[in-house]
Design a protein around this motif. Structure first.
Motif, PDB file in Angstrom:
ATOM      1  N   GLN A 129     -18.961 -32.486  35.175  1.00 18.41           N
ATOM      2  CA  GLN A 129     -18.408 -32.256  33.853  1.00 18.41           C
ATOM      3  C   GLN A 129     -18.710 -30.827  33.373  1.00 18.41           C
ATOM      4  OE1 GLN A 129     -19.040 -35.478  31.101  1.00 18.41           O
ATOM      5  NE2 GLN A 129     -18.772 -37.043  32.656  1.00 18.41           N
ATOM      6  N   ASP A 130     -18.595 -30.597  32.054  1.00 18.96           N
ATOM      7  CA  ASP A 130     -18.838 -29.260  31.515  1.00 18.96           C
ATOM      8  C   ASP A 130     -20.308 -28.877  31.694  1.00 18.96           C
ATOM      9  OD1 ASP A 130     -16.230 -29.336  30.759  1.00 18.96           O
ATOM     10  OD2 ASP A 130     -16.614 -29.583  28.618  1.00 18.96           O
ATOM     11  N   VAL A 131     -20.552 -27.658  32.132  1.00 18.49           N
ATOM     12  CA  VAL A 131     -21.915 -27.206  32.417  1.00 18.49           C
ATOM     13  C   VAL A 131     -22.330 -26.162  31.376  1.00 18.49           C
ATOM     14  CG1 VAL A 131     -23.445 -26.130  34.102  1.00 18.49           C
ATOM     15  CG2 VAL A 131     -21.598 -27.648  34.879  1.00 18.49           C
ATOM     16  N   GLY A 132     -23.396 -26.443  30.627  1.00 15.84           N
ATOM     17  CA  GLY A 132     -23.887 -25.519  29.619  1.00 15.84           C
ATOM     18  C   GLY A 132     -25.160 -24.804  30.022  1.00 15.84           C
ATOM     19  N   PRO A 133     -26.221 -25.539  30.443  1.00 12.53           N
ATOM     20  CA  PRO A 133     -27.487 -24.889  30.776  1.00 12.53           C
ATOM     21  C   PRO A 133     -27.356 -23.972  31.998  1.00 12.53           C
ATOM     22  CG  PRO A 133     -27.806 -27.231  30.361  1.00 12.53           C
ATOM     23  CD  PRO A 133     -26.332 -27.007  30.432  1.00 12.53           C
ATOM     24  N   SER A 134     -28.072 -22.865  31.962  1.00 14.26           N
ATOM     25  CA  SER A 134     -28.072 -21.919  33.083  1.00 14.26           C
ATOM     26  C   SER A 134     -29.110 -22.322  34.120  1.00 14.26           C
ATOM     27  CB  SER A 134     -28.381 -20.513  32.576  1.00 14.26           C
ATOM     28  OG  SER A 134     -27.411 -20.094  31.635  1.00 14.26           O
TER      29      SER A 134
ATOM     30  N   ALA B  51     -26.405 -32.448  31.248  1.00 15.14           N
ATOM     31  CA  ALA B  51     -26.423 -33.801  30.680  1.00 15.14           C
ATOM     32  C   ALA B  51     -25.867 -34.834  31.658  1.00 15.14           C
ATOM     33  CB  ALA B  51     -25.636 -33.822  29.378  1.00 15.14           C
ATOM     34  N   TYR B  52     -24.945 -34.408  32.504  1.00 11.42           N
ATOM     35  CA  TYR B  52     -24.434 -35.267  33.573  1.00 11.42           C
ATOM     36  C   TYR B  52     -24.408 -34.462  34.863  1.00 11.42           C
ATOM     37  CZ  TYR B  52     -22.766 -37.842  29.517  1.00 11.42           C
ATOM     38  OH  TYR B  52     -22.694 -38.501  28.322  1.00 11.42           O
TER      39      TYR B  52
ATOM     40  N   LEU C  19     -32.195 -35.083  30.039  1.00 11.19           N
ATOM     41  CA  LEU C  19     -31.262 -34.054  30.501  1.00 11.19           C
ATOM     42  C   LEU C  19     -30.674 -33.270  29.336  1.00 11.19           C
ATOM     43  CD1 LEU C  19     -29.383 -36.109  33.237  1.00 11.19           C
ATOM     44  CD2 LEU C  19     -31.318 -34.554  33.530  1.00 11.19           C
ATOM     45  N   PRO C  20     -30.652 -31.939  29.430  1.00  9.75           N
ATOM     46  CA  PRO C  20     -30.121 -31.093  28.346  1.00  9.75           C
ATOM     47  C   PRO C  20     -28.616 -30.902  28.483  1.00  9.75           C
ATOM     48  CG  PRO C  20     -31.037 -29.705  30.050  1.00  9.75           C
ATOM     49  CD  PRO C  20     -31.263 -31.139  30.496  1.00  9.75           C
ATOM     50  N   ASP C  21     -27.935 -30.725  27.356  1.00  6.99           N
ATOM     51  CA  ASP C  21     -26.513 -30.383  27.412  1.00  6.99           C
ATOM     52  C   ASP C  21     -26.272 -28.923  27.042  1.00  6.99           C
ATOM     53  OD1 ASP C  21     -27.002 -30.454  24.720  1.00  6.99           O
ATOM     54  OD2 ASP C  21     -25.454 -31.905  24.227  1.00  6.99           O
ATOM     55  N   THR C  22     -27.262 -28.267  26.449  1.00  7.59           N
ATOM     56  CA  THR C  22     -27.097 -26.868  26.032  1.00  7.59           C
ATOM     57  C   THR C  22     -28.257 -25.991  26.502  1.00  7.59           C
ATOM     58  OG1 THR C  22     -25.919 -27.608  24.048  1.00  7.59           O
ATOM     59  CG2 THR C  22     -26.691 -25.332  24.067  1.00  7.59           C
ATOM     60  N   ALA C  23     -29.483 -26.367  26.187  1.00  9.30           N
ATOM     61  CA  ALA C  23     -30.659 -25.545  26.503  1.00  9.30           C
ATOM     62  C   ALA C  23     -30.902 -25.499  28.006  1.00  9.30           C
ATOM     63  CB  ALA C  23     -31.889 -26.107  25.792  1.00  9.30           C
ATOM     64  N   SER C  24     -31.219 -24.315  28.502  1.00  4.08           N
ATOM     65  CA  SER C  24     -31.550 -24.153  29.916  1.00  4.08           C
ATOM     66  C   SER C  24     -32.967 -24.656  30.177  1.00  4.08           C
ATOM     67  CB  SER C  24     -31.435 -22.686  30.324  1.00  4.08           C
ATOM     68  OG  SER C  24     -30.118 -22.202  30.107  1.00  4.08           O
ATOM     69  N   PRO C  25     -33.248 -25.073  31.415  1.00  2.58           N
ATOM     70  CA  PRO C  25     -34.616 -25.490  31.739  1.00  2.58           C
ATOM     71  C   PRO C  25     -35.590 -24.327  31.612  1.00  2.58           C
ATOM     72  CG  PRO C  25     -33.060 -26.154  33.462  1.00  2.58           C
ATOM     73  CD  PRO C  25     -32.336 -25.205  32.553  1.00  2.58           C
TER      74      PRO C  25
ATOM     75  N   LEU D  30     -39.629 -27.885  32.306  1.00  6.90           N
ATOM     76  CA  LEU D  30     -39.443 -28.461  30.989  1.00  6.90           C
ATOM     77  C   LEU D  30     -37.962 -28.511  30.649  1.00  6.90           C
ATOM     78  CD1 LEU D  30     -42.290 -26.599  29.070  1.00  6.90           C
ATOM     79  CD2 LEU D  30     -42.335 -28.941  29.897  1.00  6.90           C
ATOM     80  N   LEU D  31     -37.504 -29.675  30.181  1.00  6.05           N
ATOM     81  CA  LEU D  31     -36.127 -29.876  29.753  1.00  6.05           C
ATOM     82  C   LEU D  31     -36.122 -30.236  28.276  1.00  6.05           C
ATOM     83  CD1 LEU D  31     -34.812 -32.114  32.700  1.00  6.05           C
ATOM     84  CD2 LEU D  31     -34.828 -29.610  32.548  1.00  6.05           C
ATOM     85  N   LEU D  32     -35.215 -29.621  27.500  1.00  7.01           N
ATOM     86  CA  LEU D  32     -35.148 -29.857  26.057  1.00  7.01           C
ATOM     87  C   LEU D  32     -33.751 -30.340  25.690  1.00  7.01           C
ATOM     88  CD1 LEU D  32     -36.520 -29.611  23.252  1.00  7.01           C
ATOM     89  CD2 LEU D  32     -35.657 -27.244  23.180  1.00  7.01           C
ATOM     90  N   THR D  33     -33.667 -31.524  25.098  1.00  5.44           N
ATOM     91  CA  THR D  33     -32.372 -32.057  24.685  1.00  5.44           C
ATOM     92  C   THR D  33     -31.991 -31.512  23.320  1.00  5.44           C
ATOM     93  OG1 THR D  33     -33.266 -33.998  23.532  1.00  5.44           O
ATOM     94  CG2 THR D  33     -32.881 -34.213  25.915  1.00  5.44           C
ATOM     95  N   SER D  34     -30.713 -31.611  23.000  1.00  3.89           N
ATOM     96  CA  SER D  34     -30.236 -31.157  21.695  1.00  3.89           C
ATOM     97  C   SER D  34     -30.846 -31.971  20.558  1.00  3.89           C
ATOM     98  CB  SER D  34     -28.710 -31.245  21.629  1.00  3.89           C
ATOM     99  OG  SER D  34     -28.131 -30.330  22.526  1.00  3.89           O
ATOM    100  N   THR D  35     -31.226 -33.200  20.840  1.00  2.44           N
ATOM    101  CA  THR D  35     -31.774 -34.080  19.810  1.00  2.44           C
ATOM    102  C   THR D  35     -33.288 -33.956  19.665  1.00  2.44           C
ATOM    103  OG1 THR D  35     -31.831 -35.891  21.425  1.00  2.44           O
ATOM    104  CG2 THR D  35     -29.901 -35.739  19.992  1.00  2.44           C
ATOM    105  N   GLY D  36     -33.929 -33.065  20.460  1.00  6.65           N
ATOM    106  CA  GLY D  36     -35.333 -32.767  20.214  1.00  6.65           C
ATOM    107  C   GLY D  36     -36.345 -33.391  21.139  1.00  6.65           C
ATOM    108  N   THR D  37     -35.929 -33.902  22.296  1.00  6.71           N
ATOM    109  CA  THR D  37     -36.886 -34.464  23.248  1.00  6.71           C
ATOM    110  C   THR D  37     -37.220 -33.439  24.312  1.00  6.71           C
ATOM    111  OG1 THR D  37     -36.067 -36.717  22.923  1.00  6.71           O
ATOM    112  CG2 THR D  37     -37.335 -36.312  24.917  1.00  6.71           C
ATOM    113  N   LEU D  38     -38.502 -33.125  24.447  1.00  8.76           N
ATOM    114  CA  LEU D  38     -38.994 -32.220  25.479  1.00  8.76           C
ATOM    115  C   LEU D  38     -39.594 -33.061  26.600  1.00  8.76           C
ATOM    116  CD1 LEU D  38     -39.529 -29.181  26.198  1.00  8.76           C
ATOM    117  CD2 LEU D  38     -41.813 -29.506  25.202  1.00  8.76           C
ATOM    118  N   THR D  39     -39.059 -32.905  27.814  1.00  6.86           N
ATOM    119  CA  THR D  39     -39.497 -33.691  28.964  1.00  6.86           C
ATOM    120  C   THR D  39     -40.080 -32.770  30.013  1.00  6.86           C
ATOM    121  OG1 THR D  39     -37.737 -35.303  28.562  1.00  6.86           O
ATOM    122  CG2 THR D  39     -38.809 -35.380  30.710  1.00  6.86           C
ATOM    123  N   CYS D  40     -41.227 -33.158  30.567  1.00  8.27           N
ATOM    124  CA  CYS D  40     -41.936 -32.329  31.531  1.00  8.27           C
ATOM    125  C   CYS D  40     -41.972 -33.013  32.893  1.00  8.27           C
ATOM    126  CB  CYS D  40     -43.363 -32.067  31.052  1.00  8.27           C
ATOM    127  SG  CYS D  40     -44.346 -31.041  32.173  1.00  8.27           S
ATOM    128  N   TYR D  41     -41.599 -32.242  33.931  1.00  5.46           N
ATOM    129  CA  TYR D  41     -41.663 -32.708  35.310  1.00  5.46           C
ATOM    130  C   TYR D  41     -42.621 -31.832  36.105  1.00  5.46           C
ATOM    131  CZ  TYR D  41     -37.519 -35.576  34.493  1.00  5.46           C
ATOM    132  OH  TYR D  41     -36.640 -36.528  34.025  1.00  5.46           O
TER     133      TYR D  41
END
Length: 201
Positions: A45-50, A63-64, A91-97, A105-116
């Protein structure tokens, strides 16, 4: 296909590569003549994060359908040979990892920061922040800066293996959708209406 990601330049075994992505491929090109080096099928689908690069590994997320870690030393279609791990949470739809040798670190538009964990892709933790985000998480020293677009809330956090500690919380008092830049002890921040330089005089 639609893609808003910014290409990056990485060096692999002395050779510079331009890495970019669009549904369904992440592709690396030679910088000197534009010839394709490798490609991996891992976007949709559409790719936003770099894409980002740390400690010899390329990381992409969207995001997908997933976040993916790729070893960039292959040739041709490396989808089955050079993908180190994939992840599906946060998974982020806008912010890059944001990638370091230890963490992704992944940051979603809704404010969840996930660490791998960077090498093996093990999910370590996730934490919610009271804002929405379009700018990418940014590292300076030990601290990660999260600039929100909800009245410009700014969270300064220190990530660790078991979670992150909030060091400071501030506000720019207006929306901030651009990622900050750090240079010589200063932070440059573009909000909706102004450009700020923050630092010691």
């Amino acid at each position: 296909p639609s893609s808003w990601c910014t290409p990056i330049v990485v060096e692999v075994k002395g050779q510079e590569q331009v890495v970019t992505g669009s549904d369904p491929w992440v592709i690396a090109y030679r910088l000197d003549d534009g010839r394709e080096i490798w490609r991996a099928r891992c976007l949709r689908q559409d790719v936003g994060p770099s894409p980002v690069f740390a400690d010899g590994i390329v990381y992409v997320a969207n995001a997908y359908p997933q976040a993916t870690a790729i070893r960039p030393d292959g040739q041709g279609d490396v989808s089955a040979t050079h993908v180190l791990w994939v992840a599906e949470d946060g998974l982020p739809d806008t912010a890059s990892p944001l990638a370091t040798p230890q963490y992704v670190l992944l940051l979603t538009s809704t404010g969840t920061l996930t660490c791998y964990e960077a090498k093996k892709g093990k999910k370590l933790w996730e934490q919610d922040f009271d804002s929405t985000f379009k700018s990418s998480p940014s590292l300076a020293g030990r601290h990660v800066y999260l600039f929100g677009d909800d009245e410009g809330k700014v969270f300064v956090v220190e990530p660790g293996e078991k979670g992150c500690t909030t060091v400071a919380e501030n506000s720019m008092r207006e929306k901030c959708t651009a990622s900050p830049a750090f240079q010589d002890g200063r932070i440059y921040v573009r909000t909706k209406a102004q450009l700020y330089c923050i630092g010691v005089k």
